[in-house]
Design a protein around this motif. Structure first.
Motif, PDB file in Angstrom:
ATOM      1  N   UNK B  10       0.804  -1.227   0.000  1.00  0.00           N
ATOM      2  CA  UNK B  10       0.000   0.000   0.000  1.00  0.00           C
ATOM      3  C   UNK B  10       0.834   1.273   0.000  1.00  0.00           C
ATOM      4  N   UNK B  11       2.116   1.157   0.362  1.00  0.00           N
ATOM      5  CA  UNK B  11       2.970   2.353   0.377  1.00  0.00           C
ATOM      6  C   UNK B  11       3.485   2.740  -1.009  1.00  0.00           C
ATOM      7  N   UNK B  12       3.168   1.928  -2.024  1.00  0.00           N
ATOM      8  CA  UNK B  12       3.789   2.151  -3.329  1.00  0.00           C
ATOM      9  C   UNK B  12       3.504   3.535  -3.963  1.00  0.00           C
ATOM     10  N   UNK B  13       2.268   4.049  -3.900  1.00  0.00           N
ATOM     11  CA  UNK B  13       2.068   5.381  -4.488  1.00  0.00           C
ATOM     12  C   UNK B  13       2.961   6.441  -3.829  1.00  0.00           C
ATOM     13  N   UNK B  14       3.099   6.322  -2.511  1.00  0.00           N
ATOM     14  CA  UNK B  14       3.926   7.275  -1.751  1.00  0.00           C
ATOM     15  C   UNK B  14       5.416   7.095  -2.109  1.00  0.00           C
ATOM     16  N   UNK B  15       5.853   5.828  -2.195  1.00  0.00           N
ATOM     17  CA  UNK B  15       7.256   5.555  -2.536  1.00  0.00           C
ATOM     18  C   UNK B  15       7.584   6.112  -3.920  1.00  0.00           C
ATOM     19  N   UNK B  16       6.706   5.849  -4.872  1.00  0.00           N
ATOM     20  CA  UNK B  16       6.987   6.290  -6.245  1.00  0.00           C
ATOM     21  C   UNK B  16       6.905   7.820  -6.346  1.00  0.00           C
ATOM     22  N   UNK B  17       5.967   8.434  -5.604  1.00  0.00           N
ATOM     23  CA  UNK B  17       5.876   9.901  -5.616  1.00  0.00           C
ATOM     24  C   UNK B  17       7.176  10.514  -5.092  1.00  0.00           C
ATOM     25  N   UNK B  18       7.710   9.928  -4.007  1.00  0.00           N
ATOM     26  CA  UNK B  18       8.971  10.436  -3.435  1.00  0.00           C
ATOM     27  C   UNK B  18      10.118  10.229  -4.426  1.00  0.00           C
ATOM     28  N   UNK B  46      17.140 -12.170  -9.391  1.00  0.00           N
ATOM     29  CA  UNK B  46      15.791 -12.279  -8.816  1.00  0.00           C
ATOM     30  C   UNK B  46      14.858 -11.201  -9.348  1.00  0.00           C
ATOM     31  N   UNK B  47      14.129 -10.547  -8.445  1.00  0.00           N
ATOM     32  CA  UNK B  47      13.185  -9.508  -8.872  1.00  0.00           C
ATOM     33  C   UNK B  47      13.902  -8.384  -9.624  1.00  0.00           C
ATOM     34  N   UNK B  48      15.125  -8.033  -9.193  1.00  0.00           N
ATOM     35  CA  UNK B  48      15.870  -6.978  -9.888  1.00  0.00           C
ATOM     36  C   UNK B  48      16.155  -7.380 -11.336  1.00  0.00           C
ATOM     37  N   UNK B  49      16.324  -8.677 -11.565  1.00  0.00           N
ATOM     38  CA  UNK B  49      16.548  -9.168 -12.919  1.00  0.00           C
ATOM     39  C   UNK B  49      15.269  -8.986 -13.758  1.00  0.00           C
ATOM     40  N   UNK B  50      14.108  -9.084 -13.114  1.00  0.00           N
ATOM     41  CA  UNK B  50      12.863  -8.823 -13.841  1.00  0.00           C
ATOM     42  C   UNK B  50      12.766  -7.335 -14.192  1.00  0.00           C
ATOM     43  N   UNK B  51      13.262  -6.462 -13.311  1.00  0.00           N
ATOM     44  CA  UNK B  51      13.292  -5.034 -13.639  1.00  0.00           C
ATOM     45  C   UNK B  51      14.199  -4.798 -14.851  1.00  0.00           C
ATOM     46  N   UNK B  52      15.281  -5.560 -14.939  1.00  0.00           N
ATOM     47  CA  UNK B  52      16.178  -5.456 -16.100  1.00  0.00           C
ATOM     48  C   UNK B  52      15.478  -5.940 -17.371  1.00  0.00           C
ATOM     49  N   UNK B  53      14.666  -6.971 -17.243  1.00  0.00           N
ATOM     50  CA  UNK B  53      13.899  -7.471 -18.396  1.00  0.00           C
ATOM     51  C   UNK B  53      12.905  -6.411 -18.873  1.00  0.00           C
ATOM     52  N   UNK B 143       9.231  -7.054   4.727  1.00  0.00           N
ATOM     53  CA  UNK B 143       8.662  -8.348   4.354  1.00  0.00           C
ATOM     54  C   UNK B 143       9.639  -9.077   3.434  1.00  0.00           C
ATOM     55  N   UNK B 144       9.464 -10.406   3.328  1.00  0.00           N
ATOM     56  CA  UNK B 144      10.418 -11.206   2.555  1.00  0.00           C
ATOM     57  C   UNK B 144      10.306 -10.917   1.059  1.00  0.00           C
ATOM     58  N   UNK B 145       9.077 -10.724   0.570  1.00  0.00           N
ATOM     59  CA  UNK B 145       8.896 -10.541  -0.873  1.00  0.00           C
ATOM     60  C   UNK B 145       9.064  -9.076  -1.255  1.00  0.00           C
ATOM     61  N   UNK B 146       9.850  -8.837  -2.313  1.00  0.00           N
ATOM     62  CA  UNK B 146      10.055  -7.465  -2.795  1.00  0.00           C
ATOM     63  C   UNK B 146       8.776  -6.959  -3.462  1.00  0.00           C
ATOM     64  N   UNK B 151       8.683  -2.229  -7.789  1.00  0.00           N
ATOM     65  CA  UNK B 151       8.015  -1.206  -8.611  1.00  0.00           C
ATOM     66  C   UNK B 151       8.856   0.071  -8.676  1.00  0.00           C
ATOM     67  N   UNK B 152       9.616   0.368  -7.610  1.00  0.00           N
ATOM     68  CA  UNK B 152      10.500   1.541  -7.659  1.00  0.00           C
ATOM     69  C   UNK B 152      11.612   1.334  -8.706  1.00  0.00           C
ATOM     70  N   UNK B 153      12.134   0.102  -8.788  1.00  0.00           N
ATOM     71  CA  UNK B 153      13.150  -0.187  -9.817  1.00  0.00           C
ATOM     72  C   UNK B 153      12.563  -0.024 -11.224  1.00  0.00           C
ATOM     73  N   UNK B 154      11.324  -0.510 -11.403  1.00  0.00           N
ATOM     74  CA  UNK B 154      10.666  -0.327 -12.712  1.00  0.00           C
ATOM     75  C   UNK B 154      10.523   1.157 -13.034  1.00  0.00           C
ATOM     76  N   UNK B 155      10.129   1.943 -12.013  1.00  0.00           N
ATOM     77  CA  UNK B 155       9.939   3.382 -12.244  1.00  0.00           C
ATOM     78  C   UNK B 155      11.259   4.037 -12.654  1.00  0.00           C
ATOM     79  N   UNK B 156      12.362   3.628 -12.013  1.00  0.00           N
ATOM     80  CA  UNK B 156      13.674   4.183 -12.382  1.00  0.00           C
ATOM     81  C   UNK B 156      13.989   3.852 -13.835  1.00  0.00           C
ATOM     82  N   UNK B 157      13.715   2.597 -14.232  1.00  0.00           N
ATOM     83  CA  UNK B 157      13.998   2.200 -15.608  1.00  0.00           C
ATOM     84  C   UNK B 157      13.118   2.966 -16.594  1.00  0.00           C
ATOM     85  N   UNK B 158      11.860   3.225 -16.207  1.00  0.00           N
ATOM     86  CA  UNK B 158      10.960   4.005 -17.061  1.00  0.00           C
ATOM     87  C   UNK B 158      11.454   5.446 -17.176  1.00  0.00           C
ATOM     88  N   UNK B 159      11.912   6.024 -16.073  1.00  0.00           N
ATOM     89  CA  UNK B 159      12.429   7.396 -16.095  1.00  0.00           C
ATOM     90  C   UNK B 159      13.642   7.499 -17.015  1.00  0.00           C
TER      91      UNK B 159
END
Lengths: 276, 276
Positions: B10-18, B46-53, B143-146, B151-159
């Motif tokens: 639920x913090x994702x909109x706030x994280x991405x806005x920041x 792992x998940x970071x590799x999916x951001x690279x994809x 939490x264990x799962x990223x 989503x912040x990594x995806x946003x960086x790649x989109x930027x």
């Protein structure tokens, strides 16, 4: 009567021997003539894409060249214009007919980059567009699942890695491939006995790493295409990072673990799995 | 009491806005200062590799740059010396602690290539080694799962894709991300009702294409890590090429199919699956 599939599997030593005879010198000549390039950009699909994944390990480990896999949908879905400066542009297609793979090579040519086609059909449109063509000499593929053409593609990638490495020992090793394939095929009978117990499995996991990361994906694809079971492929590193939690008692896990750089890691994983 | 996982989702909109507030201008500055490069070489797991994809699609589609994923085991297992001429070398790691990702950036620096670290910890060893550091500003991940860091990594790649594209409309679109995330999270209640029926599934398939190829892999990884079920990810193209034969009555298939370039293809697949 043996099936077409089995005939094609058994023809592999002969196919690879023919390929080595006709293409080893040709590949050395191509490598000697190639203009400088910084990395390989490969377009491929399905099993050919697994051959490209193998190249990612072989080319980088033996010769230092990074390999980028060009997702075909970049062209078909998004009409992306790919910058190809610095790239050796490679298309892999058994039939040489895939329009999206051909489009990547055409674009490479337009941008003045060296282009290479790897195909079983030297008179295909893919071959027509490339500066250099390596034929697989595998004969017509009649069964649905790619076997001899897949291993022939791997052999081509190994030959290029060896030629690019400037270390003649690597090229000498490739010439042992038919003998190694014959030795492997002689294991068919004990393997058929060993797999009896998996007759009624409906899912499994396949794991390989490094050079054999591609093998785990190709193995899973073959199991899905030919037996309709649900097979999921992993590298051992990715598998440990989460999915290992899904292992329950009775779920078969097939590990591809030849001797070499990745053996110790795979052995540790096998022991971890046994303890679960 | 809501779980840590739910809090982080639920913090994702706030994280991405920041992230947008603190890094949009910074990313534009980095792109303006970067020396010329031909392609991006990304090391991640792992998940970071999916951001690279995801970056592979976004960077090529919006700005033409090919993206090569450097398999970490090339360094850890094979001690390969990767030629990095022409590359922008990028390491993605939430913690910034992965030795193999750090090693790729160190090698990039040694070869005089521009280097970029994307991490949630600006004081990590990965950040220390890079020319440019983008922080995720996601706060500690408990939490264990990223989730928020992915989503912040995806946003960086989109930027970066938007900044590299030279089309200001793309950058404007990225600024809508927090609003889009809020709208998505408001769907949680109907989604929770809709997934009730899957309570006892023990396997499923996830499919996405293009930009959402990475989503199908991340979704499968999350399902495996959090619910221990056997989830297998595909692109729709790869799925049609063989694995579709494994679909039996009752096997759930989740399609990621937003409106856009891949929608028609995914819709056709959905119809094909319904007829089986």
């Amino acid at each position: 009567m043996i099936s077409l599939l089995q005939q094609e599997i058994e023809s592999q030593p002969e196919v690879i021997a023919r390929l080595l005879e006709r293409e080893t010198h040709h590949i050395q000549q191509i490598v000697a003539q190639l203009p400088p390039f910084d990395y390989a950009l490969i377009a491929a699909r399905g099993s050919s894409d697994h051959a490209a994944t193998y190249a990612k390990y072989a080319w980088t480990t033996l010769a230092g060249y990074p390999v980028a896999l060009a997702a075909p949908s970049l062209l078909t879905m998004y009409q992306a214009r790919i910058r190809m400066a610095g790239a050796l542009v490679i298309g892999i297609s058994q039939s040489g007919q895939s329009p999206d793979i051909i489009a990547v090579l055409e674009e490479g040519k337009r941008q003045g980059r060296p282009t290479l086609a790897i195909t079983n059909d030297g008179s295909s449109p893919l071959a027509a567009v490339a500066d250099h063509v390596i034929e697989l000499h595998a004969g017509p593929e009649k069964s649905v699942a790619a076997t001899k053409t897949y291993t022939a593609q791997l052999a081509v990638m190994a030959l290029f890695a060896a030629a690019l490495s400037n270390d003649p020992r690597h090229m000498e090793e490739t010439q042992q491939l038919p003998t190694a394939l014959e030795a492997t095929l002689r294991l068919s009978t004990p393997i058929m006995q060993a797999v009896e117990r998996y007759r009624y499995m409906d899912r499994c996991i396949t794991i390989g790493r490094g050079y054999n990361y591609a093998t785990s994906f190709e193995l899973a694809l073959k199991l899905k295409e030919l037996t309709y079971l649900m097979a999921t492929a992993y590298s051992s590193a990715d598998f440990r990072h989460g999915p290992i939690a899904t292992i329950e008692n009775g779920l078969p896990v097939f590990l591809v673990m030849p001797l070499g750089a990745t053996f110790a890691d795979m052995l540790t994983l096998a022991q971890d799995l046994r303890e679960r």
